[in-house]
Design a protein around this motif. Structure first.
Motif, PDB file in Angstrom:
ATOM      1  N   ALA A  17       0.749  -1.338  -0.178  1.00  0.00           N
ATOM      2  CA  ALA A  17       0.210   0.241  -0.075  1.00  0.00           C
ATOM      3  C   ALA A  17       1.013   1.390  -0.120  1.00  0.00           C
ATOM      4  CB  ALA A  17      -0.756   0.532   0.921  1.00  0.00           C
ATOM      5  N   ALA A  18       2.461   1.294   0.268  1.00  0.00           N
ATOM      6  CA  ALA A  18       3.233   2.822   0.815  1.00  0.00           C
ATOM      7  C   ALA A  18       3.082   2.383  -0.571  1.00  0.00           C
ATOM      8  CB  ALA A  18       4.399   2.119   1.885  1.00  0.00           C
ATOM      9  N   LEU A  19       3.569   1.558  -1.256  1.00  0.00           N
ATOM     10  CA  LEU A  19       4.401   1.646  -3.126  1.00  0.00           C
ATOM     11  C   LEU A  19       3.260   2.191  -3.728  1.00  0.00           C
ATOM     12  CD1 LEU A  19       6.140  -1.823  -3.287  1.00  0.00           C
ATOM     13  CD2 LEU A  19       7.211   0.102  -2.980  1.00  0.00           C
ATOM     14  N   LEU A  20       2.420   1.826  -3.381  1.00  0.00           N
ATOM     15  CA  LEU A  20       1.130   2.618  -4.156  1.00  0.00           C
ATOM     16  C   LEU A  20       0.572   3.836  -3.927  1.00  0.00           C
ATOM     17  CD1 LEU A  20      -1.140  -0.232  -4.210  1.00  0.00           C
ATOM     18  CD2 LEU A  20       0.027   0.671  -5.911  1.00  0.00           C
ATOM     19  N   ALA A  21       1.288   4.143  -2.864  1.00  0.00           N
ATOM     20  CA  ALA A  21       1.083   5.154  -1.997  1.00  0.00           C
ATOM     21  C   ALA A  21       1.446   6.462  -2.704  1.00  0.00           C
ATOM     22  CB  ALA A  21       0.437   5.535  -0.551  1.00  0.00           C
ATOM     23  N   ASP A  22       2.836   6.306  -3.058  1.00  0.00           N
ATOM     24  CA  ASP A  22       4.183   7.156  -3.683  1.00  0.00           C
ATOM     25  C   ASP A  22       3.879   7.305  -4.233  1.00  0.00           C
ATOM     26  OD1 ASP A  22       5.239   7.449  -0.820  1.00  0.00           O
ATOM     27  OD2 ASP A  22       6.834   5.461  -1.218  1.00  0.00           O
ATOM     28  N   ALA A  23       3.805   6.414  -5.257  1.00  0.00           N
ATOM     29  CA  ALA A  23       2.755   6.638  -6.846  1.00  0.00           C
ATOM     30  C   ALA A  23       1.221   7.564  -7.053  1.00  0.00           C
ATOM     31  CB  ALA A  23       2.958   5.241  -7.825  1.00  0.00           C
ATOM     32  N   GLY A  24       1.062   7.654  -5.881  1.00  0.00           N
ATOM     33  CA  GLY A  24      -0.215   8.123  -6.433  1.00  0.00           C
ATOM     34  C   GLY A  24      -1.543   7.948  -6.496  1.00  0.00           C
ATOM     35  N   ILE A  25      -1.628   6.160  -6.160  1.00  0.00           N
ATOM     36  CA  ILE A  25      -2.353   5.134  -6.242  1.00  0.00           C
ATOM     37  C   ILE A  25      -3.357   4.884  -4.790  1.00  0.00           C
ATOM     38  CG2 ILE A  25      -2.950   3.379  -7.484  1.00  0.00           C
ATOM     39  CD1 ILE A  25      -0.638   3.211  -9.044  1.00  0.00           C
TER      40      ILE A  25
END
Length: 70
Positions: A17-25
């Motif tokens: 989820a953190a990886l996705l959040a960093d990508a704006g997702i």
């Protein structure tokens, strides 16, 4: 919502989820409460999902990070 990953490990799902959040997702963990009712870690898998329109980009983010998805 489309499911990207499934795991009984809440730490792994938080990392994804953190990886996705960093990508704006934006993502959402599904089944977290059910997992807790069934005894917590390792018993009942949780799912990580994104909006259908973000699915392709989210898969690319996970692949780039070396993560596998279902």
């Amino acid at each position: 919502m489309r499911v990207l990953a499934e795991s009984a490990d809440p730490v792994r799902l938080s990392f994804l989820a953190a990886l996705l959040a960093d990508a704006g997702i934006a993502s959402q963990q599904l089944d977290a409460h059910v997992s807790a009712l069934h005894g917590g870690i390792g018993v009942f898998p949780r799912r990580l999902a994104v909006r259908p329109e973000d699915y392709g980009r989210a898969m690319a983010v996970l692949r780039q990070a070396g993560e596998t998805a279902p």
